[in-house]
Design a protein around this motif. Structure first.
Motif, PDB file in Angstrom:
ATOM      1  N   THR A 142       0.829  -1.203   0.000  1.00  0.00           N
ATOM      2  CA  THR A 142       0.000   0.000   0.000  1.00  0.00           C
ATOM      3  C   THR A 142       0.866   1.256   0.000  1.00  0.00           C
ATOM      4  O   THR A 142       0.602   2.201  -0.747  1.00  0.00           O
ATOM      5  CB  THR A 142      -0.951  -0.016   1.211  1.00  0.00           C
ATOM      6  N   ILE A 143       1.904   1.254   0.823  1.00  0.00           N
ATOM      7  CA  ILE A 143       2.822   2.402   0.878  1.00  0.00           C
ATOM      8  C   ILE A 143       3.503   2.592  -0.473  1.00  0.00           C
ATOM      9  O   ILE A 143       3.567   3.712  -0.999  1.00  0.00           O
ATOM     10  CB  ILE A 143       3.858   2.211   2.007  1.00  0.00           C
ATOM     11  N   GLN A 144       4.015   1.508  -1.053  1.00  0.00           N
ATOM     12  CA  GLN A 144       4.701   1.604  -2.348  1.00  0.00           C
ATOM     13  C   GLN A 144       3.766   2.096  -3.448  1.00  0.00           C
ATOM     14  O   GLN A 144       4.154   2.934  -4.265  1.00  0.00           O
ATOM     15  CB  GLN A 144       5.310   0.260  -2.721  1.00  0.00           C
ATOM     16  N   ALA A 145       2.548   1.591  -3.465  1.00  0.00           N
ATOM     17  CA  ALA A 145       1.583   2.009  -4.492  1.00  0.00           C
ATOM     18  C   ALA A 145       1.217   3.480  -4.324  1.00  0.00           C
ATOM     19  O   ALA A 145       1.133   4.223  -5.311  1.00  0.00           O
ATOM     20  CB  ALA A 145       0.333   1.135  -4.429  1.00  0.00           C
ATOM     21  N   ASP A 146       1.020   3.913  -3.089  1.00  0.00           N
ATOM     22  CA  ASP A 146       0.688   5.311  -2.825  1.00  0.00           C
ATOM     23  C   ASP A 146       1.846   6.211  -3.245  1.00  0.00           C
ATOM     24  O   ASP A 146       1.631   7.247  -3.888  1.00  0.00           O
ATOM     25  CB  ASP A 146       0.358   5.500  -1.340  1.00  0.00           C
ATOM     26  N   ASN A 147       3.061   5.829  -2.897  1.00  0.00           N
ATOM     27  CA  ASN A 147       4.227   6.625  -3.280  1.00  0.00           C
ATOM     28  C   ASN A 147       4.358   6.714  -4.796  1.00  0.00           C
ATOM     29  O   ASN A 147       4.639   7.788  -5.346  1.00  0.00           O
ATOM     30  CB  ASN A 147       5.503   6.051  -2.672  1.00  0.00           C
ATOM     31  N   ALA A 148       4.167   5.604  -5.495  1.00  0.00           N
ATOM     32  CA  ALA A 148       4.282   5.594  -6.957  1.00  0.00           C
ATOM     33  C   ALA A 148       3.205   6.462  -7.600  1.00  0.00           C
ATOM     34  O   ALA A 148       3.479   7.230  -8.534  1.00  0.00           O
ATOM     35  CB  ALA A 148       4.201   4.161  -7.486  1.00  0.00           C
ATOM     36  N   PHE A 149       1.977   6.362  -7.098  1.00  0.00           N
ATOM     37  CA  PHE A 149       0.882   7.166  -7.641  1.00  0.00           C
ATOM     38  C   PHE A 149       1.153   8.649  -7.426  1.00  0.00           C
ATOM     39  O   PHE A 149       0.996   9.464  -8.340  1.00  0.00           O
ATOM     40  CB  PHE A 149      -0.442   6.747  -6.989  1.00  0.00           C
ATOM     41  N   ASN A 150       1.593   9.012  -6.231  1.00  0.00           N
ATOM     42  CA  ASN A 150       1.871  10.420  -5.942  1.00  0.00           C
ATOM     43  C   ASN A 150       3.048  10.936  -6.766  1.00  0.00           C
ATOM     44  O   ASN A 150       3.039  12.080  -7.223  1.00  0.00           O
ATOM     45  CB  ASN A 150       2.115  10.618  -4.445  1.00  0.00           C
ATOM     46  N   LYS A 151       4.053  10.103  -6.987  1.00  0.00           N
ATOM     47  CA  LYS A 151       5.195  10.503  -7.807  1.00  0.00           C
ATOM     48  C   LYS A 151       4.742  10.766  -9.239  1.00  0.00           C
ATOM     49  O   LYS A 151       5.159  11.741  -9.869  1.00  0.00           O
ATOM     50  CB  LYS A 151       6.270   9.424  -7.772  1.00  0.00           C
ATOM     51  N   ALA A 152       3.892   9.910  -9.769  1.00  0.00           N
ATOM     52  CA  ALA A 152       3.375  10.098 -11.123  1.00  0.00           C
ATOM     53  C   ALA A 152       2.556  11.390 -11.221  1.00  0.00           C
ATOM     54  O   ALA A 152       2.644  12.115 -12.219  1.00  0.00           O
ATOM     55  CB  ALA A 152       2.529   8.900 -11.549  1.00  0.00           C
ATOM     56  N   CYS A 153       1.785  11.676 -10.190  1.00  0.00           N
ATOM     57  CA  CYS A 153       0.977  12.901 -10.184  1.00  0.00           C
ATOM     58  C   CYS A 153       1.837  14.151 -10.056  1.00  0.00           C
ATOM     59  O   CYS A 153       1.434  15.235 -10.492  1.00  0.00           O
ATOM     60  CB  CYS A 153      -0.050  12.853  -9.059  1.00  0.00           C
ATOM     61  N   ALA A 154       3.028  14.016  -9.463  1.00  0.00           N
ATOM     62  CA  ALA A 154       3.934  15.158  -9.299  1.00  0.00           C
ATOM     63  C   ALA A 154       4.767  15.420 -10.557  1.00  0.00           C
ATOM     64  O   ALA A 154       5.328  16.517 -10.705  1.00  0.00           O
ATOM     65  CB  ALA A 154       4.859  14.923  -8.104  1.00  0.00           C
ATOM     66  N   ALA A 155       4.838  14.456 -11.465  1.00  0.00           N
ATOM     67  CA  ALA A 155       5.690  14.583 -12.654  1.00  0.00           C
ATOM     68  C   ALA A 155       5.433  15.858 -13.460  1.00  0.00           C
ATOM     69  O   ALA A 155       6.390  16.520 -13.875  1.00  0.00           O
ATOM     70  CB  ALA A 155       5.566  13.341 -13.533  1.00  0.00           C
ATOM     71  N   PRO A 156       4.172  16.254 -13.691  1.00  0.00           N
ATOM     72  CA  PRO A 156       3.952  17.487 -14.474  1.00  0.00           C
ATOM     73  C   PRO A 156       4.469  18.753 -13.782  1.00  0.00           C
ATOM     74  O   PRO A 156       4.650  19.775 -14.430  1.00  0.00           O
ATOM     75  CB  PRO A 156       2.427  17.560 -14.613  1.00  0.00           C
ATOM     76  N   PHE A 157       4.727  18.682 -12.486  1.00  0.00           N
ATOM     77  CA  PHE A 157       5.188  19.848 -11.732  1.00  0.00           C
ATOM     78  C   PHE A 157       6.712  19.852 -11.552  1.00  0.00           C
ATOM     79  O   PHE A 157       7.257  20.742 -10.913  1.00  0.00           O
ATOM     80  CB  PHE A 157       4.516  19.890 -10.356  1.00  0.00           C
ATOM     81  N   GLU A 158       7.375  18.838 -12.095  1.00  0.00           N
ATOM     82  CA  GLU A 158       8.826  18.680 -11.943  1.00  0.00           C
ATOM     83  C   GLU A 158       9.557  19.976 -12.288  1.00  0.00           C
ATOM     84  O   GLU A 158       9.287  20.597 -13.304  1.00  0.00           O
ATOM     85  CB  GLU A 158       9.321  17.549 -12.849  1.00  0.00           C
ATOM     86  N   GLY A 159      10.457  20.384 -11.404  1.00  0.00           N
ATOM     87  CA  GLY A 159      11.251  21.584 -11.623  1.00  0.00           C
ATOM     88  C   GLY A 159      10.564  22.868 -11.209  1.00  0.00           C
ATOM     89  O   GLY A 159      11.162  23.938 -11.273  1.00  0.00           O
ATOM     90  N   LYS A 160       9.318  22.773 -10.780  1.00  0.00           N
ATOM     91  CA  LYS A 160       8.575  23.959 -10.328  1.00  0.00           C
ATOM     92  C   LYS A 160       8.540  23.972  -8.801  1.00  0.00           C
ATOM     93  O   LYS A 160       8.708  22.929  -8.167  1.00  0.00           O
ATOM     94  CB  LYS A 160       7.146  23.929 -10.883  1.00  0.00           C
ATOM     95  N   PRO A 161       8.311  25.139  -8.205  1.00  0.00           N
ATOM     96  CA  PRO A 161       8.227  25.192  -6.746  1.00  0.00           C
ATOM     97  C   PRO A 161       7.108  24.287  -6.219  1.00  0.00           C
ATOM     98  O   PRO A 161       6.050  24.173  -6.842  1.00  0.00           O
ATOM     99  CB  PRO A 161       7.900  26.664  -6.444  1.00  0.00           C
ATOM    100  N   ASP A 162       7.377  23.638  -5.113  1.00  0.00           N
ATOM    101  CA  ASP A 162       6.371  22.839  -4.408  1.00  0.00           C
ATOM    102  C   ASP A 162       5.875  21.632  -5.209  1.00  0.00           C
ATOM    103  O   ASP A 162       4.753  21.170  -4.996  1.00  0.00           O
ATOM    104  CB  ASP A 162       5.184  23.712  -3.977  1.00  0.00           C
TER     105      ASP A 162
END
Length: 190
Positions: free
Chosen positions: A60-80
């Motif tokens: 569950t932890i690994q899946a949550d981390n992977a999902f959140n990482k994928a959702c953060a990808a479009p914001f890569e290099g931007k603040p926050d």
């Protein structure tokens, strides 16, 4: 001598979730039957019910981390970026319909088992450090993250049921709080 093949862990852990959700309790016999494998197979892969829960918590932890990482990808290099990704993940993940007894059972298991709690604690600590390290204003990011986590726990533990419009408004407010931090909280302006 040939080594016995490992069985599909997802199949066994999916069975754990279904058994807990359906029965409210976990037995190795029920997991084996639900997964379509022998009890010996379940016990070969996981020596105890606690090991089954630990494997499910880890997955569950690994899946949550992977999902959140994928959702953060479009914001890569931007603040926050990590925080914005978690807010986006919350937007994409509607509350669990009609509750999820497996989630409640996992939370109960976490509260009763120090080792399981420690794994969750390590993950949260790593996440917190990452969010704060990438934050344009760590104080505002910390408040926004706490608000986001509070919203998620309220929903998953069925403590409050917001409708879709309210939930969207709350997520927008959390995002505003994170953005406000650039000029507000902790910057001498708030």
């Amino acid at each position: 001598m040939a080594r016995p093949r490992k069985h599909d862990q997802s199949k066994i852990l999916d069975a754990v979730e279904r058994v807990v959700a359906r029965d409210g309790v976990l037995t190795v016999d029920a997991v084996a039957k639900e997964a379509g494998v022998s009890k010996a197979t379940v016990l070969y892969e996981h020596a105890s019910k606690r090991d089954l829960i630990a494997a499910l918590v880890n997955r569950t932890i690994q899946a949550d981390n992977a999902f959140n990482k994928a959702c953060a990808a479009p914001f890569e290099g931007k603040p926050d970026a990590p925080l914005k990704g978690r807010i986006e993940a919350a937007r994409r993940s509607p509350p669990v319909p009609d509750g999820n007894p497996a989630v409640l059972s996992l939370v109960s298991a976490l509260m009763q088992d120090a080792e399981l709690r420690a794994e969750f604690h390590r993950n949260q600590k790593t996440l917190s450090r990452h969010i704060l390290a990438e934050a344009s204003n760590p104080r505002a990011a910390r408040l926004a993250w706490l608000a986001l986590e509070g919203l998620k726990y309220q929903q998953h533990l069925e403590l409050h049921d917001w409708n879709e419009a309210e939930r969207a408004e709350i997520l927008s407010d959390i995002e505003t709080l994170a953005d406000f931090g650039k000029d507000g909280i902790g910057n001498g302006n708030g």
